[in-house]
Design a protein around this motif. Sequence first.
Motif, PDB file in Angstrom:
ATOM      1  N   THR A  67     -45.027  10.994  56.345  1.00 38.85           N
ATOM      2  CA  THR A  67     -43.522  10.904  56.411  1.00 38.85           C
ATOM      3  C   THR A  67     -42.959  10.866  55.077  1.00 38.85           C
ATOM      4  O   THR A  67     -42.007  11.658  54.638  1.00 38.85           O
ATOM      5  CB  THR A  67     -43.206   9.746  57.108  1.00 38.85           C
ATOM      6  OG1 THR A  67     -43.731   9.442  58.328  1.00 38.85           O
ATOM      7  CG2 THR A  67     -41.774   9.582  57.186  1.00 38.85           C
ATOM      8  N   ILE A  68     -43.688  10.193  54.086  1.00 39.20           N
ATOM      9  CA  ILE A  68     -43.142  10.084  52.565  1.00 39.20           C
ATOM     10  C   ILE A  68     -43.139  11.688  52.091  1.00 39.20           C
ATOM     11  O   ILE A  68     -42.164  11.964  51.285  1.00 39.20           O
ATOM     12  CB  ILE A  68     -44.014   9.447  51.636  1.00 39.20           C
ATOM     13  CG1 ILE A  68     -44.220   7.773  52.277  1.00 39.20           C
ATOM     14  CG2 ILE A  68     -43.373   9.493  50.118  1.00 39.20           C
ATOM     15  CD1 ILE A  68     -42.765   7.179  52.125  1.00 39.20           C
ATOM     16  N   SER A  69     -44.173  12.204  52.240  1.00 38.70           N
ATOM     17  CA  SER A  69     -44.153  13.612  51.933  1.00 38.70           C
ATOM     18  C   SER A  69     -42.979  14.661  52.365  1.00 38.70           C
ATOM     19  O   SER A  69     -42.426  15.596  51.842  1.00 38.70           O
ATOM     20  CB  SER A  69     -45.726  14.350  51.858  1.00 38.70           C
ATOM     21  OG  SER A  69     -45.832  14.438  53.243  1.00 38.70           O
ATOM     22  N   LEU A  70     -42.920  14.070  53.728  1.00 46.34           N
ATOM     23  CA  LEU A  70     -41.829  15.200  54.445  1.00 46.34           C
ATOM     24  C   LEU A  70     -40.552  14.939  53.999  1.00 46.34           C
ATOM     25  O   LEU A  70     -39.614  15.729  54.112  1.00 46.34           O
ATOM     26  CB  LEU A  70     -41.865  14.760  55.923  1.00 46.34           C
ATOM     27  CG  LEU A  70     -43.216  15.202  56.728  1.00 46.34           C
ATOM     28  CD1 LEU A  70     -43.185  14.581  58.179  1.00 46.34           C
ATOM     29  CD2 LEU A  70     -42.947  16.813  56.930  1.00 46.34           C
ATOM     30  N   THR A  71     -40.317  13.694  53.421  1.00 39.64           N
ATOM     31  CA  THR A  71     -38.873  13.623  52.934  1.00 39.64           C
ATOM     32  C   THR A  71     -38.539  14.466  51.751  1.00 39.64           C
ATOM     33  O   THR A  71     -37.247  14.887  51.709  1.00 39.64           O
ATOM     34  CB  THR A  71     -38.683  12.109  52.437  1.00 39.64           C
ATOM     35  OG1 THR A  71     -39.615  11.887  51.205  1.00 39.64           O
ATOM     36  CG2 THR A  71     -38.899  10.912  53.494  1.00 39.64           C
ATOM     37  N   ILE A  72     -39.425  15.082  51.145  1.00 40.84           N
ATOM     38  CA  ILE A  72     -39.181  15.876  49.931  1.00 40.84           C
ATOM     39  C   ILE A  72     -39.175  17.241  50.473  1.00 40.84           C
ATOM     40  O   ILE A  72     -39.305  18.378  49.494  1.00 40.84           O
ATOM     41  CB  ILE A  72     -39.815  15.793  48.791  1.00 40.84           C
ATOM     42  CG1 ILE A  72     -41.448  15.661  48.956  1.00 40.84           C
ATOM     43  CG2 ILE A  72     -39.452  14.644  47.921  1.00 40.84           C
ATOM     44  CD1 ILE A  72     -42.156  15.969  47.862  1.00 40.84           C
ATOM     45  N   ASP A  73     -39.337  17.291  51.901  1.00 38.62           N
ATOM     46  CA  ASP A  73     -39.513  18.700  52.312  1.00 38.62           C
ATOM     47  C   ASP A  73     -40.911  19.373  51.960  1.00 38.62           C
ATOM     48  O   ASP A  73     -41.389  20.590  51.851  1.00 38.62           O
ATOM     49  CB  ASP A  73     -38.479  19.781  51.998  1.00 38.62           C
ATOM     50  CG  ASP A  73     -38.522  20.989  52.907  1.00 38.62           C
ATOM     51  OD1 ASP A  73     -38.953  20.718  54.326  1.00 38.62           O
ATOM     52  OD2 ASP A  73     -37.900  22.247  52.460  1.00 38.62           O
TER      53      ASP A  73
END
Lengths: 355, 333
Positions: free
Chosen positions: B63-69
């Motif tokens: 999820t954390i990595s998804l926040t920056i696309d």
Amino acid sequence: MKKFLVVTLLSFMLVASLFSVVSASGTIPEEVKDKTLRIALVKEWGTGTHMIMHINGTKAEAARYGIDLSVIDANNNLAKMSDAIDNAVTNKMDAILISHGKAPALHDSVVRALKEGIPVIVFDNDFDVPYEIHQGKLVSIDQYDLMMGLLSQMSLVQELDGAGNVVYNRVANVPPTDKRHRIWEGAILPTYTGIKVVNTIDMGTDNPMPKAQSALETLLTTRDDIDAVYAVWDEYAKGFYNAIVASGKEIPLYSVDISDQDLAMMQEHPEIWRSSAAVDPRVVGQVQIRLALKAIAGEKIPRYYSLDPVLVHVDDLPSKDEKRVSMSDLDEYYDNWGSTKAFLEDWMLELEASK
Amino acid sequence: MKNKTKKKQFDLFKILYKYGTIMVIIAAILFFAIALDNFFNFNNITNIFRSVSIVALIALAITISLTIDGFDLSAATIAGFSSVIAAKFMVVWELGPVPAIIIPLVVGVLIGCINAFLIIKMNIPDMLTTLSMMFLLTGVSITFQQGSAIYNFMPLPNNGGIASGTMHEAFLYLGQGELFGIPVPVIIMLSVATLAHIFLNHTKYGRYLYMIGGNQEAAKLSGISINKYKLIAYMISGLIAAIGGLVLGARLGSGEVDAGGPYLMDAVAASFIGFSIFGIGKPNAFGTLLGALLMGILLNGLVMMNFPYYSQDIVKGFVLIVALSLTYYKQMR
């Protein structure tokens, strides 16, 4: 007196004929004499104690006869496995040993190898190839899964006195576990009607240990009527073991296959993990090499061969304080462990001596 | 994007969009509670939470990595590697629980750094970088453990006798212990989720991460150092994945071969289900937690109902489709 003479004469003849047989088969066949044979061992995966012991057993047996063995670990990639077989054909290897894999994916490569006259010795898999193509140079070895199922399941029946609620485990559509399941469904349940399956856990083959653990934890927290747990494969048994230990209950566990890790767990909680039916994976390698040699030498080999399984029962083993047992120690406790005489010909011993 | 003239007409969609996933979760709970006697007891509820702790932690990392696309496909493998490092430190090298906990976390952060370096400096797309890292780490991990699981009283290679170290009690407590009747892995999962939630929603860093994820060019123009925040995101992702690995190792009581691998897809699914919670439409820690719980509830109930894994997969896939339709159907308009 006359009788004595006849007996003596007969025994002389017998001994003489034995000697003649020995000396006849004692010569190393031309096909394997004075050359370095090259054999490929193609494995679907090469990790885990079981597979490492299989590789080591095969390597050790190959070294005895001075065979140049190359091991290819396809890392669960069937395409890679089939490429490896094709490469072995191109490189004109003298024999190909296969462990596991799925038949449809490898069928064509195996047929190519057999058409070139290369013997293919398969472990835990089978190929539907007609005699015209394989010419008696194809062997399917299994660990006698039917027997392992029977041994492990009877161990459960015996210790439950034939009645109780069992959490059962099956892994559908995998040849070895399907064979084990057939015994349960077709023999054990109809015979011992007191055995009731309260739940069946099937989590597939992809690293099932943590999933098996969670699944059994669920059952152990929600029911109190479980008398025993059966694992059709020891990867599940490891997860089940963790779940039972964590639950604080004393529920016996029976399984198939064994590894050093399983033995450590068995010895840690002998009241939980009671027994497991298994074949020494090193013996599989020994038999594969010998069958390959016989096939290269042009001797007749069977189309199917099942290895003798052993029921490793924790009561047969020393306590954990006396000795921590590993798989290589099991031959101290069981006859069929560590090595076998199966397919060991005299000329192989001569071959070994000549190297 | 928002079509105000058609507002009334799409009220139903709006409600579904906002509360659809929650409704699916409630429906699943209700269904199992009615169908199964023992579903709703305290032990089983804690059991569900405990069973999802590892998936949830790996999903939070993703999820954390998804926040920056971005997309951290290596998170599950980092977790598996971290459990193996911990096991090897204690069992083979006989080090105490402190290095066995600290070093895997450091390794997790370092792998995050390497991922970020490759993405920022080498300009490899996120998914390809972390995919490569996934393969690399799987191999490194198996090499590090010499092909076999690492466990108490294992025979050492080359006839080295029986390993004299054991998995330390203090370490196992991370996966098997309880605090006030609540399993420790659940406490770890909830703490990490809470911290991640606060970090993402109530700090400057979190807002910047979302801005980069929303529109990288715009974020750049408003003076945000994109590289710095990408690095931070992947470092945190690696850290959380490594925490998940510690819980995994402690729960199994051993360092298994490729133990993290199977969690990847469930964790990815949990993160994406998380998008749809409350109609947030972007990666968020709370939603991810609920996504993981939803899958845990399904698995728990289906196991009790005696479903084999392939029918569990059908249900899982179906729920994922429902949840994703709720997210993307709205975004399309």
